[in-house]
Design a protein around this motif. Structure first.
Motif, PDB file in Angstrom:
ATOM      1  N   SER A  37       0.821  -1.204   0.000  1.00 27.95           N
ATOM      2  CA  SER A  37       0.000   0.000   0.000  1.00 27.95           C
ATOM      3  C   SER A  37       0.859   1.260   0.000  1.00 27.95           C
ATOM      4  O   SER A  37       0.523   2.262  -0.634  1.00 27.95           O
ATOM      5  CB  SER A  37      -0.943   0.002   1.213  1.00 27.95           C
ATOM      6  N   THR A  38       1.994   1.210   0.695  1.00 28.63           N
ATOM      7  CA  THR A  38       2.906   2.355   0.688  1.00 28.63           C
ATOM      8  C   THR A  38       3.508   2.558  -0.687  1.00 28.63           C
ATOM      9  O   THR A  38       3.610   3.691  -1.175  1.00 28.63           O
ATOM     10  CB  THR A  38       4.025   2.140   1.723  1.00 28.63           C
ATOM     11  N   MET A  39       3.898   1.468  -1.330  1.00 30.20           N
ATOM     12  CA  MET A  39       4.485   1.583  -2.656  1.00 30.20           C
ATOM     13  C   MET A  39       3.473   2.114  -3.671  1.00 30.20           C
ATOM     14  O   MET A  39       3.798   2.947  -4.515  1.00 30.20           O
ATOM     15  CB  MET A  39       5.028   0.227  -3.123  1.00 30.20           C
ATOM     16  N   ALA A  40       2.225   1.639  -3.584  1.00 25.47           N
ATOM     17  CA  ALA A  40       1.197   2.094  -4.517  1.00 25.47           C
ATOM     18  C   ALA A  40       0.925   3.584  -4.360  1.00 25.47           C
ATOM     19  O   ALA A  40       0.896   4.334  -5.343  1.00 25.47           O
ATOM     20  CB  ALA A  40      -0.089   1.294  -4.299  1.00 25.47           C
ATOM     21  N   ALA A  41       0.742   4.035  -3.125  1.00 20.47           N
ATOM     22  CA  ALA A  41       0.452   5.452  -2.889  1.00 20.47           C
ATOM     23  C   ALA A  41       1.642   6.338  -3.219  1.00 20.47           C
ATOM     24  O   ALA A  41       1.471   7.492  -3.629  1.00 20.47           O
ATOM     25  CB  ALA A  41       0.024   5.659  -1.438  1.00 20.47           C
ATOM     26  N   THR A  87      -8.837   0.075  -4.967  1.00 17.55           N
ATOM     27  CA  THR A  87      -9.529  -1.181  -5.298  1.00 17.55           C
ATOM     28  C   THR A  87      -8.558  -2.293  -5.657  1.00 17.55           C
ATOM     29  O   THR A  87      -8.963  -3.439  -5.793  1.00 17.55           O
ATOM     30  CB  THR A  87     -10.495  -0.975  -6.484  1.00 17.55           C
ATOM     31  N   HIS A  88      -7.297  -1.951  -5.844  1.00 22.97           N
ATOM     32  CA  HIS A  88      -6.307  -2.973  -6.194  1.00 22.97           C
ATOM     33  C   HIS A  88      -4.927  -2.514  -5.750  1.00 22.97           C
ATOM     34  O   HIS A  88      -4.553  -1.363  -5.961  1.00 22.97           O
ATOM     35  CB  HIS A  88      -6.304  -3.232  -7.708  1.00 22.97           C
ATOM     36  N   LEU A  89      -4.180  -3.430  -5.133  1.00 16.72           N
ATOM     37  CA  LEU A  89      -2.825  -3.153  -4.683  1.00 16.72           C
ATOM     38  C   LEU A  89      -1.846  -4.111  -5.356  1.00 16.72           C
ATOM     39  O   LEU A  89      -2.232  -5.195  -5.801  1.00 16.72           O
ATOM     40  CB  LEU A  89      -2.718  -3.322  -3.164  1.00 16.72           C
ATOM     41  N   PRO A  90      -0.562  -3.735  -5.432  1.00 15.14           N
ATOM     42  CA  PRO A  90       0.430  -4.665  -5.980  1.00 15.14           C
ATOM     43  C   PRO A  90       0.532  -5.923  -5.134  1.00 15.14           C
ATOM     44  O   PRO A  90       0.231  -5.918  -3.933  1.00 15.14           O
ATOM     45  CB  PRO A  90       1.733  -3.857  -5.930  1.00 15.14           C
ATOM     46  N   GLY A  91       0.986  -6.992  -5.748  1.00 13.90           N
ATOM     47  CA  GLY A  91       1.117  -8.250  -5.016  1.00 13.90           C
ATOM     48  C   GLY A  91       2.319  -8.288  -4.098  1.00 13.90           C
ATOM     49  O   GLY A  91       2.377  -9.102  -3.181  1.00 13.90           O
ATOM     50  N   ARG A  92       3.309  -7.413  -4.342  1.00 15.08           N
ATOM     51  CA  ARG A  92       4.516  -7.404  -3.535  1.00 15.08           C
ATOM     52  C   ARG A  92       4.904  -5.961  -3.230  1.00 15.08           C
ATOM     53  O   ARG A  92       4.340  -5.030  -3.801  1.00 15.08           O
ATOM     54  CB  ARG A  92       5.659  -8.111  -4.268  1.00 15.08           C
ATOM     55  N   SER A  93       5.876  -5.807  -2.360  1.00 11.49           N
ATOM     56  CA  SER A  93       6.309  -4.463  -1.982  1.00 11.49           C
ATOM     57  C   SER A  93       7.468  -3.962  -2.844  1.00 11.49           C
ATOM     58  O   SER A  93       8.087  -2.956  -2.519  1.00 11.49           O
ATOM     59  CB  SER A  93       6.724  -4.450  -0.506  1.00 11.49           C
ATOM     60  N   ARG A  94       7.764  -4.656  -3.910  1.00  8.86           N
ATOM     61  CA  ARG A  94       8.729  -4.186  -4.904  1.00  8.86           C
ATOM     62  C   ARG A  94       8.208  -4.578  -6.277  1.00  8.86           C
ATOM     63  O   ARG A  94       7.243  -5.337  -6.402  1.00  8.86           O
ATOM     64  CB  ARG A  94      10.118  -4.793  -4.666  1.00  8.86           C
ATOM     65  N   PHE A 103      -1.768  -0.735  -9.548  1.00  6.19           N
ATOM     66  CA  PHE A 103      -2.698  -0.289  -8.509  1.00  6.19           C
ATOM     67  C   PHE A 103      -3.840   0.449  -9.175  1.00  6.19           C
ATOM     68  O   PHE A 103      -3.714   0.922 -10.316  1.00  6.19           O
ATOM     69  CB  PHE A 103      -1.997   0.631  -7.488  1.00  6.19           C
ATOM     70  N   VAL A 104      -4.959   0.535  -8.473  1.00  6.27           N
ATOM     71  CA  VAL A 104      -6.142   1.226  -8.993  1.00  6.27           C
ATOM     72  C   VAL A 104      -6.783   2.009  -7.853  1.00  6.27           C
ATOM     73  O   VAL A 104      -7.043   1.459  -6.771  1.00  6.27           O
ATOM     74  CB  VAL A 104      -7.174   0.243  -9.588  1.00  6.27           C
ATOM     75  N   TYR A 105      -7.030   3.292  -8.092  1.00 12.12           N
ATOM     76  CA  TYR A 105      -7.766   4.143  -7.158  1.00 12.12           C
ATOM     77  C   TYR A 105      -8.990   4.696  -7.886  1.00 12.12           C
ATOM     78  O   TYR A 105      -8.928   5.024  -9.076  1.00 12.12           O
ATOM     79  CB  TYR A 105      -6.898   5.305  -6.662  1.00 12.12           C
ATOM     80  N   THR A 106     -10.104   4.794  -7.174  1.00 10.94           N
ATOM     81  CA  THR A 106     -11.332   5.309  -7.764  1.00 10.94           C
ATOM     82  C   THR A 106     -11.820   6.524  -6.990  1.00 10.94           C
ATOM     83  O   THR A 106     -11.315   6.841  -5.915  1.00 10.94           O
ATOM     84  CB  THR A 106     -12.438   4.238  -7.766  1.00 10.94           C
ATOM     85  N   SER A 150     -10.832  -5.867  -0.824  1.00 10.99           N
ATOM     86  CA  SER A 150      -9.730  -5.782  -1.790  1.00 10.99           C
ATOM     87  C   SER A 150      -8.402  -5.451  -1.154  1.00 10.99           C
ATOM     88  O   SER A 150      -7.364  -5.703  -1.729  1.00 10.99           O
ATOM     89  CB  SER A 150     -10.032  -4.721  -2.853  1.00 10.99           C
ATOM     90  N   LEU A 151      -8.403  -4.900   0.055  1.00  9.06           N
ATOM     91  CA  LEU A 151      -7.158  -4.529   0.709  1.00  9.06           C
ATOM     92  C   LEU A 151      -6.747  -5.551   1.757  1.00  9.06           C
ATOM     93  O   LEU A 151      -6.242  -5.223   2.816  1.00  9.06           O
ATOM     94  CB  LEU A 151      -7.276  -3.153   1.359  1.00  9.06           C
TER      95      LEU A 151
END
Length: 393
Positions: A87-91, A117-124, A190-193, A204-205
């Motif tokens: 979540s940190t990487m996506a934001a 609504t969607h986050l990456p599967g990993r932190s890198r 990632f996806v933000y709405t 989703s989170l």
């Protein structure tokens, strides 16, 4: 025209003899570093507001200064992170458009969760991904001018300041190498709405971290339960990131700043006539030098200023300023004008290389190497393509 030891050639139309297939190759080599640098460094905006930015609001993200600032901010945030997760990487990677304009602050990491609504599967970054592909492309684009730059510094080859259409953006290609400092944490997965849905976020989170607050009475309040009630709790930034005084962060920002300064110094060294020997400049080479020194100088000033002020946003703070929009439009207009003028001045030499330097002087200067040279042959009614003979040592 002469200025000291420098000789300047006016714009000369000399591209009439270039074949169609050569034009295709020239424009491909010309636009490749430009498109690669901009496409790789400018992600799609994430809208968490029902309003949409105007064209001039979005245009500023394509400015090379904005892209360089973003790479540095992402890498620095990763260095200072106490708990780096998906979540940190996506934001950190998202370009948030809010009711108040662009927002790349650290507070958006927690504030944006209810809109995700969607986050990456990993932190890198995934090694098999489009973002990694863009990193490989920009690295390969920058490898060639870096190789030439190293050979110029050690004296193996001479600097070519008579660049043609196929070689007018070497500095942009070199700047693409700065993407490597943040390459492992660049993602678009990632996806933000614009809609705030607590139930959707709860489902989703699932991979997002659960933040728990201890109460004096011993009870616990989880972030997951706050989402169910539609309430968003902002996590203090101090609990997520180390301060800017953290020495690895200071070291990184100093090295990144020096890299841009060094590139600007090299541009000034190669494109400004410091020596007393005669230097020949075409309009194309002059415009390339002006473009590179202008946006590098602006990048140095802005990055140095905001680093000194302790800015942690991944979006350059002045991006909505009128003066920055004017600066961006001027840079884009300058790039278009440079492409047009270099296309007019570019011509093919007898050895097959392209240059913007006119006449026999351009042929000899462009084609002479350590193992071959052009020998002028004086002939009556000689055509420009047969002015010289290529000889080998």
């Amino acid at each position: 025209m002469h200025w000291g030891a420098a000789r300047f050639y006016p714009v000369t139309y000399q591209s009439q003899g270039i074949a169609f297939e050569d034009w295709i190759s020239l424009f491909t080599l010309c636009l490749a570093p430009l498109i690669a640098h901009i496409a790789a460094g400018t992600p799609q905006p994430s809208y968490i507001s029902k309003d949409r930015p105007r064209w001039h609001d979005r245009l500023c993200h394509f400015n090379p200064t904005s892209i360089l600032f973003r790479y540095a901010a992402i890498a620095d945030r990763r260095i200072r992170a106490l708990n780096w997760d998906a979540s940190t990487m996506a934001a950190t990677n998202a370009l948030f458009w809010t009711d108040h304009g662009w927002d790349g602050s650290e507070e958006m990491i927690s504030r944006s969760l209810p809109y995700c609504t969607h986050l990456p599967g990993r932190s890198r970054v995934e090694f098999v991904s489009w973002e990694m592909g863009k990193t490989i492309i920009t690295t390969l684009q920058g490898a060639q001018p870096l190789y030439c730059l190293i050979n110029i510094i050690v004296g193996s080859i001479d600097v070519n300041i008579h660049m043609a259409l196929d070689d007018i953006f070497p500095v942009l290609a070199l700047l693409g190498l700065l993407r490597l400092c943040a390459a492992l944490w660049l993602t678009d997965d990632f996806v933000y709405t614009t809609s705030h849905s607590s139930q959707r976020n709860r489902m989703s989170l699932a991979r997002a971290p659960i933040i728990t607050v201890e109460e004096n009475i011993g009870t616990k309040i989880s972030f997951d339960s706050l989402l169910e009630s539609g309430f968003t709790m902002a996590v203090p930034v101090d609990a997520q990131f180390r301060p800017l005084s953290y020495w690895p962060s200071r070291l990184f920002r100093a090295v990144y700043f020096l890299a841009i300064v060094s590139l600007a110094a090299l541009c000034a060294m190669f494109l400004v006539p410091w020596s007393k020997r005669e230097n020949m400049y075409t309009t194309t080479s002059v415009l390339v030098g002006m473009l590179d020194i202008t946006f590098l100088a602006m990048s140095i000033l802005l990055y140095g200023y905001y680093s000194a002020r302790g800015t942690t946003s991944t979006v350059i703070p002045c991006i909505s300023s009128i003066w920055y929009k004017v600066y961006t439009v001027l840079i884009m207009t300058f790039i278009v004008a440079l492409i047009i003028i270099s296309a007019i001045e570019t011509r093919k030499t007898p050895c097959g290389k392209f240059t913007s330097l006119p006449g026999e002087t351009g042929d000899i200067t462009t084609c002479t190497t350590s193992y071959s040279q052009l020998i002028p042959t004086r002939r009556l009614r000689m055509s420009p393509s047969k002015c010289c003979t290529l000889g080998k040592w």
